[in-house]
Structure formats: structure tokens, C-alpha cells
Motif scaffolding. Structure first.
Motif, PDB file in Angstrom:
ATOM      1  N   GLY A 200     -12.111  40.716   7.673  1.00 44.39           N
ATOM      2  CA  GLY A 200     -11.790  39.634   8.604  1.00 44.39           C
ATOM      3  C   GLY A 200     -13.003  39.154   9.364  1.00 44.39           C
ATOM      4  O   GLY A 200     -13.120  37.982   9.675  1.00 44.39           O
ATOM      5  N   SER A 201     -13.933  40.036   9.661  1.00 44.59           N
ATOM      6  CA  SER A 201     -15.105  39.614  10.411  1.00 44.59           C
ATOM      7  C   SER A 201     -16.151  38.978   9.507  1.00 44.59           C
ATOM      8  O   SER A 201     -17.003  38.238   9.971  1.00 44.59           O
ATOM      9  CB  SER A 201     -15.723  40.813  11.135  1.00 44.59           C
ATOM     10  OG  SER A 201     -16.167  41.766  10.192  1.00 44.59           O
ATOM     11  N   ASN A 202     -16.082  39.248   8.231  1.00 46.34           N
ATOM     12  CA  ASN A 202     -17.105  38.757   7.306  1.00 46.34           C
ATOM     13  C   ASN A 202     -16.560  37.674   6.381  1.00 46.34           C
ATOM     14  O   ASN A 202     -17.126  37.416   5.343  1.00 46.34           O
ATOM     15  CB  ASN A 202     -17.666  39.928   6.493  1.00 46.34           C
ATOM     16  CG  ASN A 202     -19.003  39.608   5.868  1.00 46.34           C
ATOM     17  OD1 ASN A 202     -19.599  38.588   6.173  1.00 46.34           O
ATOM     18  ND2 ASN A 202     -19.451  40.469   4.995  1.00 46.34           N
ATOM     19  N   LEU A 203     -15.450  37.061   6.751  1.00 45.93           N
ATOM     20  CA  LEU A 203     -14.861  36.039   5.878  1.00 45.93           C
ATOM     21  C   LEU A 203     -15.709  34.784   5.810  1.00 45.93           C
ATOM     22  O   LEU A 203     -15.697  34.080   4.813  1.00 45.93           O
ATOM     23  CB  LEU A 203     -13.448  35.688   6.340  1.00 45.93           C
ATOM     24  CG  LEU A 203     -12.396  36.754   6.059  1.00 45.93           C
ATOM     25  CD1 LEU A 203     -11.053  36.299   6.595  1.00 45.93           C
ATOM     26  CD2 LEU A 203     -12.298  37.054   4.588  1.00 45.93           C
ATOM     27  N   ALA A 204     -16.481  34.469   6.839  1.00 41.05           N
ATOM     28  CA  ALA A 204     -17.327  33.275   6.809  1.00 41.05           C
ATOM     29  C   ALA A 204     -18.401  33.419   5.744  1.00 41.05           C
ATOM     30  O   ALA A 204     -18.700  32.478   5.020  1.00 41.05           O
ATOM     31  CB  ALA A 204     -17.951  33.048   8.179  1.00 41.05           C
ATOM     32  N   GLY A 205     -18.991  34.579   5.634  1.00 39.89           N
ATOM     33  CA  GLY A 205     -19.989  34.821   4.599  1.00 39.89           C
ATOM     34  C   GLY A 205     -19.399  34.720   3.213  1.00 39.89           C
ATOM     35  O   GLY A 205     -20.033  34.207   2.285  1.00 39.89           O
ATOM     36  N   LEU A 206     -18.187  35.195   3.064  1.00 38.21           N
ATOM     37  CA  LEU A 206     -17.519  35.109   1.769  1.00 38.21           C
ATOM     38  C   LEU A 206     -17.226  33.664   1.395  1.00 38.21           C
ATOM     39  O   LEU A 206     -17.392  33.276   0.239  1.00 38.21           O
ATOM     40  CB  LEU A 206     -16.228  35.926   1.799  1.00 38.21           C
ATOM     41  CG  LEU A 206     -15.460  36.029   0.497  1.00 38.21           C
ATOM     42  CD1 LEU A 206     -16.308  36.745  -0.554  1.00 38.21           C
ATOM     43  CD2 LEU A 206     -14.159  36.751   0.691  1.00 38.21           C
ATOM     44  N   GLU A 207     -16.829  32.851   2.364  1.00 36.36           N
ATOM     45  CA  GLU A 207     -16.574  31.432   2.097  1.00 36.36           C
ATOM     46  C   GLU A 207     -17.863  30.711   1.709  1.00 36.36           C
ATOM     47  O   GLU A 207     -17.847  29.838   0.835  1.00 36.36           O
ATOM     48  CB  GLU A 207     -15.939  30.757   3.317  1.00 36.36           C
ATOM     49  CG  GLU A 207     -14.495  31.130   3.538  1.00 36.36           C
ATOM     50  CD  GLU A 207     -13.604  30.701   2.387  1.00 36.36           C
ATOM     51  OE1 GLU A 207     -13.813  29.596   1.830  1.00 36.36           O
ATOM     52  OE2 GLU A 207     -12.700  31.463   2.041  1.00 36.36           O
ATOM     53  N   GLU A 208     -18.986  31.076   2.334  1.00 40.05           N
ATOM     54  CA  GLU A 208     -20.257  30.466   1.968  1.00 40.05           C
ATOM     55  C   GLU A 208     -20.619  30.786   0.521  1.00 40.05           C
ATOM     56  O   GLU A 208     -21.059  29.912  -0.225  1.00 40.05           O
ATOM     57  CB  GLU A 208     -21.365  30.960   2.903  1.00 40.05           C
ATOM     58  CG  GLU A 208     -21.267  30.435   4.314  1.00 40.05           C
ATOM     59  CD  GLU A 208     -22.316  31.058   5.221  1.00 40.05           C
ATOM     60  OE1 GLU A 208     -23.282  31.646   4.702  1.00 40.05           O
ATOM     61  OE2 GLU A 208     -22.161  30.951   6.433  1.00 40.05           O
ATOM     62  N   ILE A 209     -20.423  32.018   0.136  1.00 35.07           N
ATOM     63  CA  ILE A 209     -20.719  32.415  -1.252  1.00 35.07           C
ATOM     64  C   ILE A 209     -19.797  31.686  -2.207  1.00 35.07           C
ATOM     65  O   ILE A 209     -20.228  31.171  -3.243  1.00 35.07           O
ATOM     66  CB  ILE A 209     -20.590  33.941  -1.401  1.00 35.07           C
ATOM     67  CG1 ILE A 209     -21.673  34.642  -0.590  1.00 35.07           C
ATOM     68  CG2 ILE A 209     -20.668  34.348  -2.867  1.00 35.07           C
ATOM     69  CD1 ILE A 209     -21.502  36.143  -0.499  1.00 35.07           C
TER      70      ILE A 209
ATOM     71  N   ASN B 184     -18.268  28.817  -1.784  1.00 31.72           N
ATOM     72  CA  ASN B 184     -18.626  27.396  -1.848  1.00 31.72           C
ATOM     73  C   ASN B 184     -19.916  27.174  -2.608  1.00 31.72           C
ATOM     74  O   ASN B 184     -20.076  26.155  -3.286  1.00 31.72           O
ATOM     75  CB  ASN B 184     -18.726  26.813  -0.436  1.00 31.72           C
ATOM     76  CG  ASN B 184     -17.372  26.733   0.241  1.00 31.72           C
ATOM     77  OD1 ASN B 184     -16.348  26.697  -0.433  1.00 31.72           O
ATOM     78  ND2 ASN B 184     -17.378  26.732   1.554  1.00 31.72           N
ATOM     79  N   ALA B 185     -20.853  28.102  -2.500  1.00 36.84           N
ATOM     80  CA  ALA B 185     -22.120  27.962  -3.220  1.00 36.84           C
ATOM     81  C   ALA B 185     -21.918  28.097  -4.724  1.00 36.84           C
ATOM     82  O   ALA B 185     -22.622  27.468  -5.520  1.00 36.84           O
ATOM     83  CB  ALA B 185     -23.114  28.999  -2.733  1.00 36.84           C
ATOM     84  N   LEU B 186     -20.945  28.889  -5.135  1.00 38.99           N
ATOM     85  CA  LEU B 186     -20.706  29.101  -6.561  1.00 38.99           C
ATOM     86  C   LEU B 186     -19.695  28.127  -7.156  1.00 38.99           C
ATOM     87  O   LEU B 186     -19.466  28.141  -8.359  1.00 38.99           O
ATOM     88  CB  LEU B 186     -20.226  30.541  -6.793  1.00 38.99           C
ATOM     89  CG  LEU B 186     -21.232  31.633  -6.454  1.00 38.99           C
ATOM     90  CD1 LEU B 186     -20.595  32.999  -6.625  1.00 38.99           C
ATOM     91  CD2 LEU B 186     -22.471  31.511  -7.320  1.00 38.99           C
ATOM     92  N   ASP B 187     -19.112  27.264  -6.338  1.00 39.51           N
ATOM     93  CA  ASP B 187     -18.104  26.320  -6.812  1.00 39.51           C
ATOM     94  C   ASP B 187     -18.779  25.124  -7.480  1.00 39.51           C
ATOM     95  O   ASP B 187     -19.540  24.393  -6.843  1.00 39.51           O
ATOM     96  CB  ASP B 187     -17.256  25.843  -5.633  1.00 39.51           C
ATOM     97  CG  ASP B 187     -16.042  25.065  -6.081  1.00 39.51           C
ATOM     98  OD1 ASP B 187     -15.730  25.100  -7.289  1.00 39.51           O
ATOM     99  OD2 ASP B 187     -15.405  24.420  -5.226  1.00 39.51           O
ATOM    100  N   PRO B 188     -18.524  24.883  -8.777  1.00 41.23           N
ATOM    101  CA  PRO B 188     -19.189  23.779  -9.479  1.00 41.23           C
ATOM    102  C   PRO B 188     -18.507  22.423  -9.284  1.00 41.23           C
ATOM    103  O   PRO B 188     -19.005  21.407  -9.759  1.00 41.23           O
ATOM    104  CB  PRO B 188     -19.109  24.206 -10.942  1.00 41.23           C
ATOM    105  CG  PRO B 188     -17.845  24.982 -11.024  1.00 41.23           C
ATOM    106  CD  PRO B 188     -17.754  25.715  -9.704  1.00 41.23           C
ATOM    107  N   ARG B 189     -17.382  22.363  -8.604  1.00 46.07           N
ATOM    108  CA  ARG B 189     -16.634  21.110  -8.500  1.00 46.07           C
ATOM    109  C   ARG B 189     -17.399  19.975  -7.823  1.00 46.07           C
ATOM    110  O   ARG B 189     -17.334  18.841  -8.304  1.00 46.07           O
ATOM    111  CB  ARG B 189     -15.301  21.352  -7.797  1.00 46.07           C
ATOM    112  CG  ARG B 189     -14.306  22.060  -8.708  1.00 46.07           C
ATOM    113  CD  ARG B 189     -13.016  22.273  -8.006  1.00 46.07           C
ATOM    114  NE  ARG B 189     -13.151  23.520  -7.256  1.00 46.07           N
ATOM    115  CZ  ARG B 189     -12.157  24.131  -6.659  1.00 46.07           C
ATOM    116  NH1 ARG B 189     -10.974  23.611  -6.665  1.00 46.07           N
ATOM    117  NH2 ARG B 189     -12.346  25.257  -6.021  1.00 46.07           N
TER     118      ARG B 189
END
Length: 139
Positions: free
Chosen positions: A80-89, A91-96
């Protein structure tokens, strides 16, 4: 361990066990099998306790299930505290977004094509090429 066993499979295993061991020896076999399972569980529990005692008091909350990779990631990455970092990763890997930009560029190029280029779109007024008459006597 036994999550894939449906009731029908359990019944089939019981019927096979009756045929293999016979109704006379089946209760004795079940007693022996449960005794072996109890001994294996007791051995595993004592091994866990030995490892915990050897690790010391700083690892008193240590759980062996936490060593599983999925559990480790869930516990340490998705707390829960590190969800922002996970969202950044993510989004960075999303090719859309890149694919949308390429699609828009191709559509703009196709819409404003230069004279002399071939259109890949189907035209409503396109007709089949006319065939020239062939005269077999002219050859």
C-alpha cells in the motif's frame, strides 16, 4: 495440495484403493498412511522450530511461507505504501500510448497523402479494370 481434488475424484480414488488393497487390508493401510503423515508433519514442525531458534530473537516473526516469490512480492511491494512506484513501472512498460501516437501519425499521413501515391483505402467508386477484347484470329 489437494485443491484440485473434486468429490468425484475422491470417490474414484477410494474405489481404486478398495480394489488394490482389498476391504480387509484397507483400514490398516489408512492407519499406516495417516501415521506416516503425522510423523512427517512432526518432523517438519521440529525442523521449523530448530531453524527459528537458530536464527535468533530478531527473526521471531519469520514465516516460511514468506519465502514464496508471490507472497514475498505481495508483502513487500504491494503493501500500500509503495503502490505509486508500482504504477510508475506499469505506466512505463505500457505500450498503448506509443501505439496510439504511431496510429495517429499513419492516419494523418494517409489522409494527407501526396499526389502520385497509392491509396490503401477502398474507394466506393472504384471499378474493375476494363479488359481489352482478345481476337484469336488476329494472331
Amino acid at each position: 495440495m489437494f485443491t484440485e481434488l473434486s468429490p468425484m475424484k475422491v470417490v474414484a480414488i477410494a474405489i481404486v484403493a478398495i480394489f488394490v488393497f482389498g476391504p480387509d487390508k484397507l483400514p490398516e493401510f489408512i492407519r499406516n498412511a495417516t501415521g506416516v503423515l503425522r510423523k512427517v508433519r512432526a518432523f517438519a514442525d521440529s525442523a521449523r522450530q530448530d531453524i527459528r531458534s537458530e536464527l535468533g530473537p530478531e527473526f521471531k516473526d519469520f514465516e516460511f511461507e514468506d519465502l514464496h516469490p508471490k507472497t514475498f512480492v505481495r508483502k513487500h511491494m504491494l503493501d500500500g505504501s509503495n503502490l505509486a512506484g508500482l504504477e510508475e513501472i506499469r505506466n512505463a512498460l505500457d505500450p498503448r500510448p506509443e501505439l496510439a501516437e504511431i496510429t495517429a501519425a499513419v492516419r494523418n499521413t494517409a489522409d494527407s497523402r501526396a499526389p502520385g501515391t497509392v491509396s490503401l483505402a477502398k474507394d466506393a467508386q472504384a471499378t474493375l479494370p476494363t479488359r481489352h477484347a482478345f481476337d484469336p484470329d488476329a494472331t
